[in-house]
Scaffold this motif. Structure first.
Motif, mmCIF file in Angstrom:
data_model
loop_
_atom_site.group_PDB
_atom_site.id
_atom_site.type_symbol
_atom_site.label_atom_id
_atom_site.label_comp_id
_atom_site.label_asym_id
_atom_site.label_seq_id
_atom_site.Cartn_x
_atom_site.Cartn_y
_atom_site.Cartn_z
ATOM 1 N N UNK A 35 4.484 7.806 -9.499
ATOM 2 C CA UNK A 35 3.803 6.501 -8.782
ATOM 3 C C UNK A 35 2.335 6.920 -8.851
ATOM 4 N N UNK A 36 1.404 6.271 -9.686
ATOM 5 C CA UNK A 36 0.117 6.211 -9.557
ATOM 6 C C UNK A 36 -0.568 5.570 -8.469
ATOM 7 N N UNK A 37 -1.585 6.132 -8.147
ATOM 8 C CA UNK A 37 -2.144 5.074 -7.046
ATOM 9 C C UNK A 37 -3.488 4.512 -7.689
ATOM 10 N N UNK A 38 -3.840 3.254 -7.262
ATOM 11 C CA UNK A 38 -5.105 2.740 -7.530
ATOM 12 C C UNK A 38 -6.521 3.439 -7.158
ATOM 13 N N UNK A 39 -7.137 3.875 -7.880
ATOM 14 C CA UNK A 39 -8.488 4.721 -7.501
ATOM 15 C C UNK A 39 -9.885 4.085 -8.037
ATOM 16 N N UNK A 40 -10.564 3.954 -7.493
ATOM 17 C CA UNK A 40 -11.752 3.211 -7.565
ATOM 18 C C UNK A 40 -13.327 3.880 -7.191
ATOM 19 N N UNK A 41 -14.128 4.263 -7.978
ATOM 20 C CA UNK A 41 -15.489 4.763 -7.974
ATOM 21 C C UNK A 41 -16.156 3.902 -6.866
ATOM 22 N N UNK A 85 -5.870 9.898 -14.635
ATOM 23 C CA UNK A 85 -5.335 11.222 -14.651
ATOM 24 C C UNK A 85 -5.535 11.789 -13.198
ATOM 25 N N UNK A 86 -6.539 11.761 -12.619
ATOM 26 C CA UNK A 86 -6.799 12.113 -11.291
ATOM 27 C C UNK A 86 -5.760 11.457 -10.279
ATOM 28 N N UNK A 87 -5.592 10.267 -10.478
ATOM 29 C CA UNK A 87 -4.293 9.469 -9.485
ATOM 30 C C UNK A 87 -2.879 10.245 -9.545
ATOM 31 N N UNK A 106 0.614 9.944 0.150
ATOM 32 C CA UNK A 106 0.023 9.421 1.264
ATOM 33 C C UNK A 106 -1.422 9.355 1.204
ATOM 34 N N UNK A 107 -2.022 8.099 1.717
ATOM 35 C CA UNK A 107 -3.517 7.992 1.860
ATOM 36 C C UNK A 107 -3.852 8.331 3.218
ATOM 37 N N UNK A 108 -4.642 9.400 3.184
ATOM 38 C CA UNK A 108 -5.317 10.037 4.333
ATOM 39 C C UNK A 108 -6.281 8.976 5.296
ATOM 40 N N UNK A 109 -6.379 9.211 6.279
ATOM 41 C CA UNK A 109 -7.287 8.229 7.183
ATOM 42 C C UNK A 109 -8.678 9.069 6.933
#
Length: 124
Positions: free
Chosen positions: A1-7, A108-110, A116-119
């Motif tokens: 499962x890939x995460x949505x990353x945003x610069x 690719x990075x995702x 888990x999304x760290x705090x």
């Protein structure tokens, strides 16, 4: 499962961040509330913090991004200036272009990240 990353983009003026995602959110909040204090409440920050951010932005540009009127019987208020609105539009355009330009690398990075999304704990 890939995460949505945003610069995210932060525009520096010397060592100070003249504009970044938090300040853009603050400008949006001021624009629709018409008040620095209401915008601060909406964003969960103190009035002092919001006022300091507005003051910093107003000093980084040739003209203020926010015009604030002091309180009185009818209360004060704040208005995002035309330059402030132009800065919001410009920032959002840069953010969209950056996101488009690095979409492949972010994908690719995702795939290399944990589930888990760290705090962040940074308070940004």
């Amino acid at each position: 499962m890939s995460k949505i990353l945003k610069p995210t983009i932060r525009i520096l003026f010397g060592d100070a961040i003249s504009i970044g995602p938090g300040k853009i959110s603050l400008l949006h909040a001021i624009e629709h509330t018409g008040s620095i204090s209401a915008a601060a409440r909406e964003m969960g920050m103190s009035y002092r913090r919001a006022w300091l951010l507005v003051d910093a932005m107003n000093h980084c540009f040739r003209e203020p991004l926010v015009d604030a009127a002091t309180g009185g019987k009818k209360g004060g208020g704040a208005k995002v200036t035309e330059l402030g609105k132009r800065i919001i539009r410009s920032y959002l355009e840069m953010e969209a272009k950056a996101t488009k330009c690095v979409a492949k690398e972010l994908s690719e990075l995702s795939l290399l990240m944990t589930e888990q999304i760290p705090d962040s704990g940074s308070g940004n």
